[in-house]
Design a protein around this motif. Structure first.
Motif, PDB file in Angstrom:
ATOM      1  N   ASN A  15       0.837  -1.221   0.000  1.00  0.00           N
ATOM      2  CA  ASN A  15       0.000   0.000   0.000  1.00  0.00           C
ATOM      3  C   ASN A  15       0.864   1.260   0.000  1.00  0.00           C
ATOM      4  O   ASN A  15       0.588   2.223   0.707  1.00  0.00           O
ATOM      5  N   GLY A  16       1.943   1.202  -0.754  1.00  0.00           N
ATOM      6  CA  GLY A  16       2.796   2.384  -0.921  1.00  0.00           C
ATOM      7  C   GLY A  16       3.872   2.550   0.144  1.00  0.00           C
ATOM      8  O   GLY A  16       4.800   3.338  -0.033  1.00  0.00           O
ATOM      9  N   ALA A  17       3.782   1.789   1.255  1.00  0.00           N
ATOM     10  CA  ALA A  17       4.789   1.941   2.324  1.00  0.00           C
ATOM     11  C   ALA A  17       5.956   0.984   2.078  1.00  0.00           C
ATOM     12  O   ALA A  17       5.738  -0.208   1.827  1.00  0.00           O
ATOM     13  N   VAL A  18       7.179   1.524   2.140  1.00  0.00           N
ATOM     14  CA  VAL A  18       8.374   0.701   1.909  1.00  0.00           C
ATOM     15  C   VAL A  18       8.635  -0.155   3.157  1.00  0.00           C
ATOM     16  O   VAL A  18       8.620   0.348   4.274  1.00  0.00           O
ATOM     17  N   LEU A  19       8.870  -1.459   2.941  1.00  0.00           N
ATOM     18  CA  LEU A  19       9.131  -2.354   4.074  1.00  0.00           C
ATOM     19  C   LEU A  19      10.633  -2.512   4.260  1.00  0.00           C
ATOM     20  O   LEU A  19      11.379  -2.567   3.287  1.00  0.00           O
TER      21      LEU A  19
END
Ligand code: URA
Length: 231
Positions: A50-54
């Motif tokens: 959802n667009g968040a970098v892990l």
């Protein structure tokens, strides 16, 4: 590495949940929408959900203030186990307890998925001292300190020299042992004619139990604590 393993090791979602996220087209790898949960990705891949970098990490190191009533294992037929207390962002790491505390013992227990560190901390060759607070049914005496310092012969093992400190209340003692044989503290106390009525581990090597942790509470070790543990 498989994409679902990567995401679950980031503490973001279980492998099952990853499948759903993929279906929702919520996951991308290096800018492209991921099509399957079992695709292989490179170690330095940029994965977003959802667009968040892990950010990936392989190991997690947790401090638990173990309550009585829990078995130091990952599964048991009869009783709850310490890993039942692991939830939230750590639930997706396959952690296990480092060493064992008896079901009725409280206090410091490390949970990790780092097998190498676990081995080093529990190996009798490494002489890592574990410190326990014990309440005895009878007051301890100076001669008990000497008996502990000599080590003790049991049918099944020889306990190395151990350190006993007596508190102001002589029924309350601190005991340090460098091994972790089954019921070792209780058996050593029985040998000096006392029963342990309460037992709590307060430190492992230089790592001390965070007294702010409630029984059953877990938190991640700080970087400094991890260094102490590895020292
Ligand atoms: N020694 C014991 O007797 N019990 C424990 O849980 C740990 C050390």
């Amino acid at each position: 590495m498989r994409l679902d393993k990567f995401i679950s090791n980031c503490g973001y979602a279980s492998r099952k949940e990853v499948k759903k996220l993929i279906k929702q087209k919520a996951v991308s790898v290096d800018g492209a929408i991921a099509k399957s949960h079992d695709m292989n990705i490179s170690d330095d891949a940029q994965v977003t959900v959802n667009g968040a970098v892990l950010s990936y990490r392989e190991f997690v190191y947790l401090m638990l203030n173990k309550p009585s009533g829990y078995v130091s294992a990952t599964e048991d037929k009869k009783y709850p186990v310490v890993t039942d207390l692991v939830s939230g962002e750590y639930a997706h790491f396959d952690v296990f307890p480092v060493g064992r505390l008896d079901i009725d013992t409280e206090g410091l227990l490390i949970l990790t998925n780092d097998g190498k560190l676990a081995h080093e901390l529990t190996s009798p060759k490494k002489d890592v001292y574990k410190k326990y607070f014990a309440v005895l049914d009878k007051p301890a005496q100076r001669s008990d300190i000497e008996d502990f310092a000599k080590g003790m012969e049991f049918k099944d093992f020889t306990a190395k020299p151990a350190i006993m400190e007596i508190s102001e209340n002589p029924c309350e003692v601190y005991i340090q042992i460098s091994e972790g044989k089954f019921h070792q503290v209780k058996r050593m106390c029985e040998r000096i004619g006392k029963s342990v009525v309460y037992l709590k581990r307060v430190s492992i090597g230089k790592l001390v139990l965070d007294e702010a942790l409630e029984l059953g509470e877990i938190r991640e070790l700080t970087d400094d604590e991890l260094k102490l543990l590895k020292a």
